[in-house]
Write an enzyme that holds these catalytic residues in place. Structure first.
Site, PDB file in Angstrom:
ATOM      1  N   GLY A   1       0.763  -1.243   0.000  1.00 49.84           N
ATOM      2  CA  GLY A   1       0.000   0.000   0.000  1.00 49.84           C
ATOM      3  C   GLY A   1       0.792   1.292   0.000  1.00 49.84           C
ATOM      4  O   GLY A   1       0.222   2.353   0.256  1.00 49.84           O
TER       5      GLY A   1
ATOM      6  N   TRP B   1       2.172   2.986  -2.557  1.00 51.09           N
ATOM      7  CA  TRP B   1       1.732   3.903  -3.610  1.00 51.09           C
ATOM      8  C   TRP B   1       0.339   4.436  -3.303  1.00 51.09           C
ATOM      9  O   TRP B   1       0.051   5.612  -3.515  1.00 51.09           O
ATOM     10  CB  TRP B   1       1.788   3.212  -4.972  1.00 51.09           C
ATOM     11  CG  TRP B   1       3.175   3.170  -5.548  1.00 51.09           C
ATOM     12  CD1 TRP B   1       4.350   3.112  -4.853  1.00 51.09           C
ATOM     13  CD2 TRP B   1       3.528   3.202  -6.936  1.00 51.09           C
ATOM     14  NE1 TRP B   1       5.411   3.092  -5.718  1.00 51.09           N
ATOM     15  CE2 TRP B   1       4.944   3.142  -7.003  1.00 51.09           C
ATOM     16  CE3 TRP B   1       2.798   3.246  -8.116  1.00 51.09           C
ATOM     17  CZ2 TRP B   1       5.634   3.140  -8.220  1.00 51.09           C
ATOM     18  CZ3 TRP B   1       3.481   3.239  -9.332  1.00 51.09           C
ATOM     19  CH2 TRP B   1       4.884   3.203  -9.376  1.00 51.09           C
TER      20      TRP B   1
ATOM     21  N   ASP C   1      -8.212 -10.785  -8.266  1.00 48.46           N
ATOM     22  CA  ASP C   1      -7.370 -10.952  -9.454  1.00 48.46           C
ATOM     23  C   ASP C   1      -7.722  -9.893 -10.491  1.00 48.46           C
ATOM     24  O   ASP C   1      -8.868  -9.830 -10.962  1.00 48.46           O
ATOM     25  CB  ASP C   1      -7.586 -12.355 -10.024  1.00 48.46           C
ATOM     26  CG  ASP C   1      -6.637 -12.684 -11.156  1.00 48.46           C
ATOM     27  OD1 ASP C   1      -5.992 -11.767 -11.714  1.00 48.46           O
ATOM     28  OD2 ASP C   1      -6.539 -13.874 -11.504  1.00 48.46           O
TER      29      ASP C   1
ATOM     30  N   ASP D   1       2.726  -0.772  -9.866  1.00 51.68           N
ATOM     31  CA  ASP D   1       4.067  -1.142  -9.406  1.00 51.68           C
ATOM     32  C   ASP D   1       4.143  -2.647  -9.164  1.00 51.68           C
ATOM     33  O   ASP D   1       5.006  -3.127  -8.444  1.00 51.68           O
ATOM     34  CB  ASP D   1       4.404  -0.375  -8.121  1.00 51.68           C
ATOM     35  CG  ASP D   1       5.891  -0.437  -7.783  1.00 51.68           C
ATOM     36  OD1 ASP D   1       6.708  -0.307  -8.710  1.00 51.68           O
ATOM     37  OD2 ASP D   1       6.230  -0.601  -6.592  1.00 51.68           O
TER      38      ASP D   1
ATOM     39  N   LYS E   1       5.606  -0.438 -13.856  1.00 52.64           N
ATOM     40  CA  LYS E   1       6.936  -1.034 -13.710  1.00 52.64           C
ATOM     41  C   LYS E   1       7.122  -2.159 -14.717  1.00 52.64           C
ATOM     42  O   LYS E   1       6.197  -2.930 -14.992  1.00 52.64           O
ATOM     43  CB  LYS E   1       7.107  -1.586 -12.295  1.00 52.64           C
ATOM     44  CG  LYS E   1       8.437  -2.303 -12.072  1.00 52.64           C
ATOM     45  CD  LYS E   1       8.781  -2.445 -10.620  1.00 52.64           C
ATOM     46  CE  LYS E   1       7.857  -3.374  -9.880  1.00 52.64           C
ATOM     47  NZ  LYS E   1       8.169  -3.425  -8.442  1.00 52.64           N
TER      48      LYS E   1
END
Length: 207
Positions: free
Chosen positions: A55, A57, A94, A116, A156
């Site tokens: 958590g 970000w 998901d 990320d 990322k």
């Protein structure tokens, strides 16, 4: 290999800074640097954080929105218990499931999409890079389908994961797309970030 493992287990400057400032992980400073360079987050934004646990970000987004806007956050794992806010919506599930996609879409559209997420690594760089590429493709799908025109995006990626092909795809969606490696990335890490700025108006939105 041992030296790399030691460098990852030993708290570095960024890890210690994150602990002092109340963030679950050091990764927060990568997003902070990206925002400082590219101006990703605007006050009042609706932001989507993909693969968000624990958590950091999400926390940074909430702090910088200062109670305005909204953060929608999703991961297979729960957020840290300290990550709470009235303008936070969290889905545990998901990101590839139709149910989760529908729930996330209902909270949008979004001004910013960030991701990320990293795959479960095997130590085999080829396999890990391919898994990372799959996560990037997923994140690009969310950005394409759920960002407002003018919205921004960062994700990322493990280097050599077909960055150039993915950037070509992003340039179809965004006015500008480029790679960027924040200083907060570990020097031995082969991760970097793809940045998409100013989502174009698609034909469906023009009509």
């Amino acid at each position: 290999m041992a030296s790399k493992q030691n460098s990852y287990s030993k708290p570095d400057f960024w890890s210690q800074k994150a602990f002092k400032e109340g963030y679950p992980a050091r990764s927060v400073y990568k997003l902070q640097e990206i925002d400082q360079k590219f101006g990703m987050l605007k006050k009042g934004s609706v932001a989507l954080d993909l693969g968000s646990a624990p958590g950091s970000w999400t926390t940074w987004l909430l702090r910088n929105l200062s109670g305005s806007g909204k953060v929608v956050s999703c991961d297979l794992n729960p957020l840290a218990k300290t990550v709470t806010a009235e303008n936070l919506v969290f889905f545990q599930g998901d990101l590839l499931s139709e149910e989760i996609r529908t729930q996330i879409k209902q909270q949008g559209p979004y001004d910013l999409v960030v991701c990320d997420a990293a795959p479960l690594t095997t130590g085999n760089r080829t396999i890990d890079t391919l898994r990372s590429k799959g996560l990037v493709e997923m994140a690009i799908w969310y950005a394409d389908k759920m960002l407002k025109p003018g919205g921004n995006f960062c994700v990322k990626i493990f280097q050599n994961g077909d960055q150039q092909k993915l950037l070509m795809k992003m340039r179809e969606i965004f006015t500008s797309a480029r790679g960027f490696k924040p200083e907060a990335c570990r020097s031995e890490s082969f991760e970097t970030y793809l940045i998409g700025l100013n989502k174009k108006v698609c034909n469906d939105e023009k009509n």
